[in-house]
Design a protein around this motif. Structure first.
Motif, PDB file in Angstrom:
ATOM      1  N   SER A 143      63.273 -13.432   2.597  1.00  0.00           N
ATOM      2  CA  SER A 143      62.030 -12.722   2.272  1.00  0.00           C
ATOM      3  C   SER A 143      60.783 -13.528   2.649  1.00  0.00           C
ATOM      4  N   ARG A 144      60.897 -14.849   2.682  1.00  0.00           N
ATOM      5  CA  ARG A 144      59.756 -15.699   3.044  1.00  0.00           C
ATOM      6  C   ARG A 144      59.991 -16.438   4.360  1.00  0.00           C
ATOM      7  N   ALA A 145      61.004 -16.026   5.113  1.00  0.00           N
ATOM      8  CA  ALA A 145      61.382 -16.776   6.327  1.00  0.00           C
ATOM      9  C   ALA A 145      60.391 -16.614   7.475  1.00  0.00           C
ATOM     10  N   ASP A 146      59.667 -15.506   7.486  1.00  0.00           N
ATOM     11  CA  ASP A 146      58.721 -15.235   8.568  1.00  0.00           C
ATOM     12  C   ASP A 146      57.474 -16.109   8.396  1.00  0.00           C
ATOM     13  N   THR A 147      57.237 -17.004   9.360  1.00  0.00           N
ATOM     14  CA  THR A 147      56.090 -17.931   9.243  1.00  0.00           C
ATOM     15  C   THR A 147      54.755 -17.201   9.322  1.00  0.00           C
ATOM     16  N   SER A 148      54.760 -15.963   9.847  1.00  0.00           N
ATOM     17  CA  SER A 148      53.493 -15.213   9.934  1.00  0.00           C
ATOM     18  C   SER A 148      53.173 -14.473   8.627  1.00  0.00           C
ATOM     19  N   ARG A 149      54.080 -14.507   7.672  1.00  0.00           N
ATOM     20  CA  ARG A 149      53.798 -13.870   6.388  1.00  0.00           C
ATOM     21  C   ARG A 149      52.611 -14.603   5.756  1.00  0.00           C
ATOM     22  N   PRO A 150      51.572 -13.873   5.317  1.00  0.00           N
ATOM     23  CA  PRO A 150      50.342 -14.546   4.878  1.00  0.00           C
ATOM     24  C   PRO A 150      50.484 -15.326   3.577  1.00  0.00           C
ATOM     25  N   TRP A 151      49.561 -16.262   3.387  1.00  0.00           N
ATOM     26  CA  TRP A 151      49.443 -17.021   2.137  1.00  0.00           C
ATOM     27  C   TRP A 151      49.051 -16.053   1.022  1.00  0.00           C
ATOM     28  N   ASN A 152      49.721 -16.168  -0.117  1.00  0.00           N
ATOM     29  CA  ASN A 152      49.301 -15.408  -1.311  1.00  0.00           C
ATOM     30  C   ASN A 152      49.666 -16.219  -2.546  1.00  0.00           C
ATOM     31  N   TRP A 153      49.618 -15.625  -3.721  1.00  0.00           N
ATOM     32  CA  TRP A 153      49.872 -16.377  -4.955  1.00  0.00           C
ATOM     33  C   TRP A 153      51.237 -17.059  -4.938  1.00  0.00           C
ATOM     34  N   TYR A 154      52.203 -16.476  -4.240  1.00  0.00           N
ATOM     35  CA  TYR A 154      53.558 -17.046  -4.172  1.00  0.00           C
ATOM     36  C   TYR A 154      53.532 -18.446  -3.540  1.00  0.00           C
ATOM     37  N   SER A 155      52.501 -18.715  -2.732  1.00  0.00           N
ATOM     38  CA  SER A 155      52.372 -20.007  -2.046  1.00  0.00           C
ATOM     39  C   SER A 155      51.726 -21.070  -2.922  1.00  0.00           C
TER      40      SER A 155
END
Length: 364
Positions: free
Chosen positions: A155-167
């Motif tokens: 679910s978080r493997a895509d490096t283009s997934r944006p920064w959000n609270w999960y980060s």
């Protein structure tokens, strides 16, 4: 009918709202969103009578008897505290707070206010898991010698997934919070409490683009967790969790005993509730799938398996409210899960094994 206010409209719209509308004894009477326009749109879409951007005003409505909260973790403590202080019943998503002391405070507040509070630990309500629990209770494997758990996803493997609270660690993000919180609850449910633990947490993707600025921003949360546990009864338990890997076997529990072996697993990456199977073997025989008896199966099918499991959580909560009786899971189980997560961070930071107090000791 129990009047429910839904607070948090991401997971809330996908799972909470459909489940409360499907349940025979709940009625959604209000919805909260920090943006009043979005709150009104959601209310119109789902035919909910009241939309608000002020939680205190929602809690003051006489029709609101109970509240579900599925906002990001960093908002849980203050919101849940408000709900409990208003004397309303509470259903809270996990992780329930940012640390165990906050969780303990909520648990004690719920007790003092004499309200029914539960946590959405939905794996306790999945048919294959319930059957697996019964097989373990029936001593299928005998004395357990080893437990191995792999929970691997992309679910978080895509490096283009944006920064959000999960980060962000201070906002309660990371794989340990989102997945480890569940794992610690079901380990406690299926196998008993933990005596000591050792944790190694890593971050494979250390920067993501902040959509607000377009700039790369540091990620300070874990996306992979390697955990070693020793249970109170001495059983070793090995847990591997990752949100950044492509694995065929996404969620797998193996239990090895002196009489036999039990395996519970799913390859369904898209739906983490549907797709589980149970296999067993005894006396060195090959593993064979064991069919789940009818009494455990979901009475109704929803394409999104999370609704099926969440409906059972709601059903327990409603029974607790109606009978005025504490249910399991309660906030007590949420406190224990949070305590284990806190100790994992301590173990990782110190590079050492950490002893786990009993829940009774911690709550005293």
């Amino acid at each position: 009918m129990i009047g429910v206010a839904v607070v948090g409209t991401g997971f809330g719209q996908k799972v909470h709202i459909p489940a409360f509308q499907a349940h025979h004894n709940t009625k959604i009477v209000a919805v909260y969103h920090r943006d009043i326009h979005k709150a009104k749109t959601i209310a119109e879409t789902h035919n909910i009578p009241y939309a608000g951007d002020n939680l205190a005003e929602i809690l003051a409505l006489p029709t609101v008897e109970a509240v579900s909260i599925s906002t990001p973790p960093f908002l849980h403590y203050e919101m849940a505290k408000q709900v409990l202080q208003a004397g309303k019943h509470l259903l809270l998503e996990k992780p329930i707070t940012l640390n165990a002391n906050e969780a303990k405070e909520l648990y004690q507040l719920a007790k003092n206010q004499d309200v029914i509070a539960t946590v959405d630990f939905e794996f306790r309500f999945v048919p294959e898991w319930q059957f697996f629990a019964q097989l373990l209770a029936d001593n299928y494997v005998g004395n357990i010698r080893l437990i191995k758990i792999d929970w691997l996803g992309s679910s978080r493997a895509d490096t283009s997934r944006p920064w959000n609270w999960y980060s962000s660690k201070e906002k309660g993000g990371g794989a340990l919070g989102s997945l480890g919180s569940h794992a610690f609850d079901y380990i406690n449910w299926l196998f008993g409490s933990v005596h000591k633990l050792n944790a190694h947490l890593t971050t494979a993707i250390s920067e993501r683009v902040n959509p607000a600025t377009g700039e790369l921003q540091a990620v300070d949360t874990d996306d992979t967790c390697l955990l070693s546990l020793e249970l109170v009864n001495g059983t070793p338990c090995q847990v591997s969790i990752s949100a950044v890997v492509h694995a065929e076997r996404t969620h797998w529990i193996e239990v090895y005993g002196d009489k036999g072996t039990l395996v519970l697993g799913s390859k369904n990456q898209k739906d983490y509730i549907h797709g589980f199977q149970v296999w067993g073997s005894q006396s060195g025989e090959p593993l064979k799938e064991i069919e789940v008896p009818q009494q455990f199966l979901f009475p109704q099918h929803y394409d999104d398996g999370r609704i099926c499991a969440f409906l059972r959580v709601v059903d327990e909560w409603v029974k607790g409210i109606t009978n005025h009786q504490e249910i399991t899971p309660s906030l007590k189980e949420g406190v224990y899960s949070q305590l284990l997560m806190d100790l994992c961070h301590e173990s990782h930071e110190t590079g050492s094994w950490v002893n786990v107090p009993s829940l009774g000791e911690f709550l005293d």
